[in-house]
Structure formats: C-alpha cells, structure tokens
Scaffold this active site. Structure first.
Site, short mmCIF file in Angstrom:
data_model
loop_
_atom_site.label_atom_id
_atom_site.label_comp_id
_atom_site.label_asym_id
_atom_site.label_seq_id
_atom_site.Cartn_x
_atom_site.Cartn_y
_atom_site.Cartn_z
N CYS A 1 -31.71 -42.62 7.95
CA CYS A 1 -31.72 -41.23 7.46
C CYS A 1 -33.11 -40.64 7.62
O CYS A 1 -33.25 -39.46 7.93
CB CYS A 1 -31.27 -41.16 6.01
SG CYS A 1 -32.20 -42.22 4.90
N GLU B 1 -27.95 -37.70 -1.50
CA GLU B 1 -28.97 -38.13 -0.53
C GLU B 1 -28.27 -38.14 0.83
O GLU B 1 -27.48 -39.03 1.12
CB GLU B 1 -29.47 -39.54 -0.87
CG GLU B 1 -30.10 -39.67 -2.25
CD GLU B 1 -31.44 -38.96 -2.36
OE1 GLU B 1 -32.00 -38.59 -1.32
OE2 GLU B 1 -31.90 -38.76 -3.49
P1 NDP Z 1 -20.55 -41.18 5.40
O1 NDP Z 1 -20.80 -39.85 4.82
O2 NDP Z 1 -19.55 -41.34 6.46
O3 NDP Z 1 -20.13 -42.22 4.26
C1 NDP Z 1 -20.94 -42.46 3.13
C2 NDP Z 1 -20.10 -43.09 2.04
O4 NDP Z 1 -19.15 -42.12 1.58
C3 NDP Z 1 -19.28 -44.28 2.53
O5 NDP Z 1 -19.19 -45.25 1.51
C4 NDP Z 1 -17.94 -43.64 2.81
O6 NDP Z 1 -16.89 -44.55 2.79
C5 NDP Z 1 -17.84 -42.68 1.65
N1 NDP Z 1 -16.87 -41.59 1.83
C6 NDP Z 1 -16.25 -41.18 2.96
N2 NDP Z 1 -15.44 -40.11 2.69
C7 NDP Z 1 -15.56 -39.87 1.37
C8 NDP Z 1 -15.01 -38.90 0.49
N3 NDP Z 1 -14.16 -37.96 0.93
N4 NDP Z 1 -15.36 -38.92 -0.81
C9 NDP Z 1 -16.24 -39.83 -1.26
N5 NDP Z 1 -16.80 -40.79 -0.49
C10 NDP Z 1 -16.47 -40.81 0.82
O7 NDP Z 1 -21.97 -41.71 5.87
P2 NDP Z 1 -22.27 -43.04 6.66
O8 NDP Z 1 -21.79 -44.22 5.89
O9 NDP Z 1 -21.83 -42.88 8.07
O10 NDP Z 1 -23.87 -43.11 6.59
C11 NDP Z 1 -24.68 -42.46 7.49
C12 NDP Z 1 -25.19 -41.18 6.88
O11 NDP Z 1 -25.87 -41.47 5.68
C13 NDP Z 1 -26.20 -40.48 7.76
O12 NDP Z 1 -25.96 -39.10 7.76
C14 NDP Z 1 -27.52 -40.80 7.08
O13 NDP Z 1 -28.53 -39.85 7.35
C15 NDP Z 1 -27.11 -40.80 5.64
N6 NDP Z 1 -28.07 -41.53 4.83
C16 NDP Z 1 -28.85 -40.83 3.96
C17 NDP Z 1 -29.82 -41.49 3.22
C18 NDP Z 1 -30.67 -40.77 2.24
O14 NDP Z 1 -31.24 -41.43 1.39
N7 NDP Z 1 -30.80 -39.46 2.32
C19 NDP Z 1 -30.04 -42.94 3.38
C20 NDP Z 1 -29.15 -43.55 4.30
C21 NDP Z 1 -28.20 -42.86 5.00
P3 NDP Z 1 -16.46 -45.24 4.19
O15 NDP Z 1 -17.66 -45.88 4.78
O16 NDP Z 1 -15.48 -46.23 3.73
O17 NDP Z 1 -15.88 -44.14 5.05
#
Ligand code: NDP
Length: 487
Positions: free
Chosen positions: A267, A233
């Site tokens: 999102c 997602e």
């Molecule tokens: P990120 O992609 O930065 O992070 C998402 C999660 O992935 C966090 O828990 C992050 O940890 C973790 N993460 C980071 N690097 C890795 C890796 N290499 N492998 C596995 N996990 C990893 O997104 P954001 O937290 O900044 O969220 C915003 C984004 O989420 C926006 O693009 C938004 O559109 C999307 N989103 C989508 C939704 C949907 O349902 N389609 C709903 C809500 C948001 P850490 O935070 O510790 O870096």
C-alpha cells in the site's frame, strides 16, 4: 457453514489448506461469543493485558521462522521479507502494550477560568467488540496495526483475514489463544468477501478495515446502516520526489526497494517518481542499470493474486499506448505469476499508471522542472497515503507540502517502522489512524467528565443568577478576548 475456502501457494498453485467459509450466522455467533469476553479482558486492566500481549509477542517471536515460512508459502514473498514483516509487527505489539496505560489512562485537563471550580477529566474506554478486516499483501504486519492496538486499548477482536492468507491469520489467532485461553478475546472468521460484509453487519462496536478503496466504500456503506464507526486504511499511489541536491544513488536504491519489493504489492509502495531536471539524467541512467539487475523470483516473489497480473499488464499497456516508454520490462509475465521489473518513462499524467493503484513491480519516472512542479504533480492524485522525498535544503519543506498521511525524507517507508508514528492516509487512501498514540485512541471512546469541587464564584448556570455576575463575566470576557476595553 458448509462452504470452504482454499489457501494456495501463489508460486505453484499447490493447495496448502482449506478453511471454513463463515456465513452470516456464523459471523454473528463469533461476535456474540466475544461480548462476554469484553468484561473479562477489560477487568485485566492495562497491566494484565500488557502481560498477555507480551506473552503473545514472545510466542510469535519464538516461532518466527515457522511463521515466516508460512507467510512465504501462502503469500509468495521471500522468507527474508516475511521475517522483516514479522519483526516490525512484533515491535508494534510491544509498543502498543507498553504505551496503552500512558496514552489511555484517565487524565486531568485544565478547566479554564469560567469552570475553575470543576475538576475536568478525559478517559478512553474500549469500544467492546472490534471487527478487523485485513488484506493479503502483508498478512502479519498490516492487520497487526489494528489487532495489537485494539487489544491493548481493551477491546475484544473478531478478525477476518483475506481469503488469500487465512492460514497466517489462523496461526496468529492460535498463538494468541495459547496465551489467553480463558475467553475468545481474539477470534477468527475465515471466508471470502461476503464474510467480511457479514462482519460489518454483525453488531461490532467498531470496524477496522485495511484493503482497497473500492471495498472500503462497501464497508463504510454497510457500517453506516448501524452507525458503526470505521477506520479505513486503503490503497495508495505513493510518489518519490528527487530534488536537485539529492543523494542520487541513495534515491535510486530507495526507489527500487520502494517500488519493487513485495512485487510492488505494498500500500505504501512507491509507484511514481518525480525527478527534477538537474538530476534526471543521472537518476534515470542509474535506475535503469540497477533495475535490470533485479529479478522476480530472486529479489521478490510472485504476484499473490492472479487477477493482479492483469491489472499490471493493463496499466503498462495503457501507459505505452498514451506515449510512455517501457524502458525496462514490459509487464508481461513469463510465465505468470512472475512479473519482472517495469520502468515507465514519459507517461502522461492521465494514464492509469499515474492515476490508479497498480500494485505491481512498476515505477513511472517523470521529469519535472523543479520541486514545486513535483509537489503539484504528487498532490494532483486522489490517493494520499505515504510519500518519500530525497533532497537536502528543501526536503522538509517539500514533505510539509505533500498531501498525504506520512512522508519519509531520504528513505522509503521508514515511518511504518516507527511504532510511535501514526499510520494512515487522506483522500481515497482512507481516514483514521493505526499505530502510535493516535492508533491506540482510534480504538477507544473518549469520555469527558467534570466534577464540581466547590461552588462557583460566579454562578452562571442557575435561575438564581445575579445581574452583577452577568455584567462581570461580560466585562472579563471583553478584557480577555476583545483586544481592548470597550464602554
Ligand atoms: P480488498 O479490498 O480486495 O480486500 C480487503 C479485505 O476485505 C479482504 O479480507 C477481503 O476479503 C475483504 N472484503 C472483500 N469484499 C468485502 C466486503 N464487501 N465487505 C467487507 N469486506 C470485504 O483488498 P486486498 O486484499 O486485495 O488488498 C490490497 C489492497 O489493500 C490494496 O489496495 C492496498 O493498497 C490496500 N492496503 C492498504 C494498506 C493501508 O494500510 N492503507 C495496507 C495494506 C494494503 P477477501 O480477501 O476474502 O475478498
């Protein structure tokens, strides 16, 4: 596991708490600890799990105010917005628990004439241990679309919240442990991106990721090594189309809420508006007037993540450099991390503010000839999460033609509040679905079984097959599918 991550109030920078940063070994241990819990949770059956999920839902609801306050402090959004997020999440727990038996129980399907001697059934079995990785923007609602549905489908979950909202993740998992104290059915691993990366490689049976498209690619790459299935997602660039027969004041309010609430960090937030010639002057006049009444700090909170302030400024500057007009606001923070609403008009379609996820309180407004031009512009993007259409006669037709996973007609983001509706996107917005029956099945392996009830009338899969049976089945197939009898 010596390192720790810190949770801070994004409005003040004040330290709220610190949490262990799970390294690879600690993440593996958490997943391994969940394996014995799989049998135990599965053995409770749908009814037993429903009772536990109901108890969890009640525990969350009883301290809704406490959780809303924590979300407010850790994410920055107003308490009322945090409450709304929790209300929606609770509804999803209720729906998933109540509907899991109906959606996932073993069911019979029609075997067809060739296999009419068989009873054919489909069952949906839990994967085992599911890893859930969540973002910070809706730290209760967003992961709940995976947590509640995976748990209701009989899986054990290891949850990695965003490093920006670990306290909310801890709170949710602690409430679950109070009502399911026997086994680690839902456990938490805190840390930064490398903790999430470790979870992808820790032997989970499925990985549910919600976050940015860039991280989703890394998650899918890591999971590909072990053929671990994923549901992704990801980000969006949702558009709102205003057609000629739209209720313009309603479209204005919806665009503002869709674009600016949660400081645009949604999102499924509206980032682009396409208004047709006939309503464009009225729409932009009312939108500009109303946008000036909306205030960062009163109507929505600060940017949760400091780096996002820079992204928003860069997109606004790029739009203006390419000839766009910043009619309200200019994307600068005064002082950071607050960004006042930004309305951008006449932005070229190749500007970052049109092509990339801005994730800030900005709206581009583009004048289009008609609804066909609006559909073409919306569909030109690489994302395809949600969309909104305001109109009457052609609204359903426009919604059908938009390349995306979800559409609200004459409202914004309504689809997210309907638990029975699947949630997810196409293109760079990801694939797979959470919520609804599709969301429950996303967390189950499908298994097909046939059981022979009596010997076949036409024995075809045996070396004792008779030529008369072969001729008869070909003749019957020609009759059924050939359109007319052939010699
Ligand atoms: P990120 O992609 O930065 O992070 C998402 C999660 O992935 C966090 O828990 C992050 O940890 C973790 N993460 C980071 N690097 C890795 C890796 N290499 N492998 C596995 N996990 C990893 O997104 P954001 O937290 O900044 O969220 C915003 C984004 O989420 C926006 O693009 C938004 O559109 C999307 N989103 C989508 C939704 C949907 O349902 N389609 C709903 C809500 C948001 P850490 O935070 O510790 O870096």
């Amino acid at each position: 596991m010596s390192d720790r991550i810190e949770s801070r109030d994004p409005a003040t920078g004040q330290l709220l708490a610190s949490f262990p940063a799970y390294d690879e070994a600690a993440v593996r241990a958490a997943v391994a600890a969940g394996i014995p819990a799989v049998q135990w949770w599965a053995a409770l059956g749908f009814e037993g799990r429903r009772r536990r999920l109901t108890a969890w839902r009640r525990a969350i609801t009883r301290d809704l105010s406490g959780l809303a306050d924590l979300v407010h402090r850790e994410n920055g959004k107003p308490v009322a917005d945090a409450q709304l997020e929790i209300v929606l999440a609770v509804e999803h727990i209720a729906w998933a628990a109540a509907h899991a038996p109906k959606v996932l129980r073993r069911r019979r399907v029609v075997p067809g004439w060739l296999m009419s001697n068989q009873e054919a059934t489909v069952s949906y079995e839990p994967y085992g241990v599911v890893g859930v990785i969540g973002p910070w923007n809706y730290p209760v609602f967003t992961p709940m679309g995976s947590l509640a549905y995976a748990l209701a489908a009989g899986n054990v979950v290891v949850y990695k919240p965003s490093e920006h909202t670990p306290a909310v993740g801890r709170w949710l998992v602690d409430r679950f442990a109070e009502v399911v104290p026997e086994q680690p059915v839902l456990s938490l691993v805190t840390g930064a991106g490398d903790t999430g990366a470790a979870l992808c490689r820790a032997g989970v049976d499925k990985l549910a990721f919600t976050g940015s498209t860039a991280t989703a690619r890394q998650v899918m790459t890591a999971c590909a090594e072990s053929l671990t299935p994923v549901v992704l997602e990801c980000g969006g660039k949702d558009a709102l189309v205003v057609d000629a027969d739209a209720d313009v004041p309603a479209a204005v309010e919806a665009a503002l809420w869709g674009g600016l609430s949660n400081a645009g960090q949604s999102c499924i937030g509206i980032e682009r508006v396409y208004a047709v010639d006939a309503v464009y002057p009225e729409f932009v006049e009312a939108l500009s007037r109303r946008a000036r009444e909306i205030r960062a700090g009163a109507d929505y909170g600060p940017m949760t993540v400091p780096a996002q302030v820079e992204v928003v400024s860069r997109h606004v500057a790029d739009a203006v450099a390419r000839g766009g007009r910043a009619v309200v606001g200019d994307g600068t923070s005064r002082p950071s991390p607050w960004i006042e609403p930004v309305l951008l008009f006449d932005v070229p379609e190749d500007a970052l503010a049109i092509t990339e996820e801005t994730f800030g309180p900005t709206l581009t407004v583009t004048r289009v000839r008609d609804a066909d031009a609006a559909v073409a512009a919306v569909n030109a993007g690489r994302y395809g999460l949600g969309a909104a259409v305001f109109g009457t006669a052609r609204a359903s037709d426009i919604a059908a033609r938009l390349r995306c996973g979800m559409v609200s007609i004459n409202s914004v983001i309504a689809f997210a509040g309907v638990p029975a509706l699947p949630f997810g996107g196409v293109g760079d917005s990801g694939f797979g679905r959470i919520h609804g029956a599709d969301g429950l099945r996303e967390f189950a392996r499908t298994k097909a079984v046939t059981r022979q009830c009596f010997p076949p009338v036409l024995a075809l899969t045996t070396f004792r097959r008779r030529p008369s049976a072969e001729r008869l089945v070909v003749a019957l197939t020609r009759l059924r599918h050939g359109g007319r009898l052939r010699p």
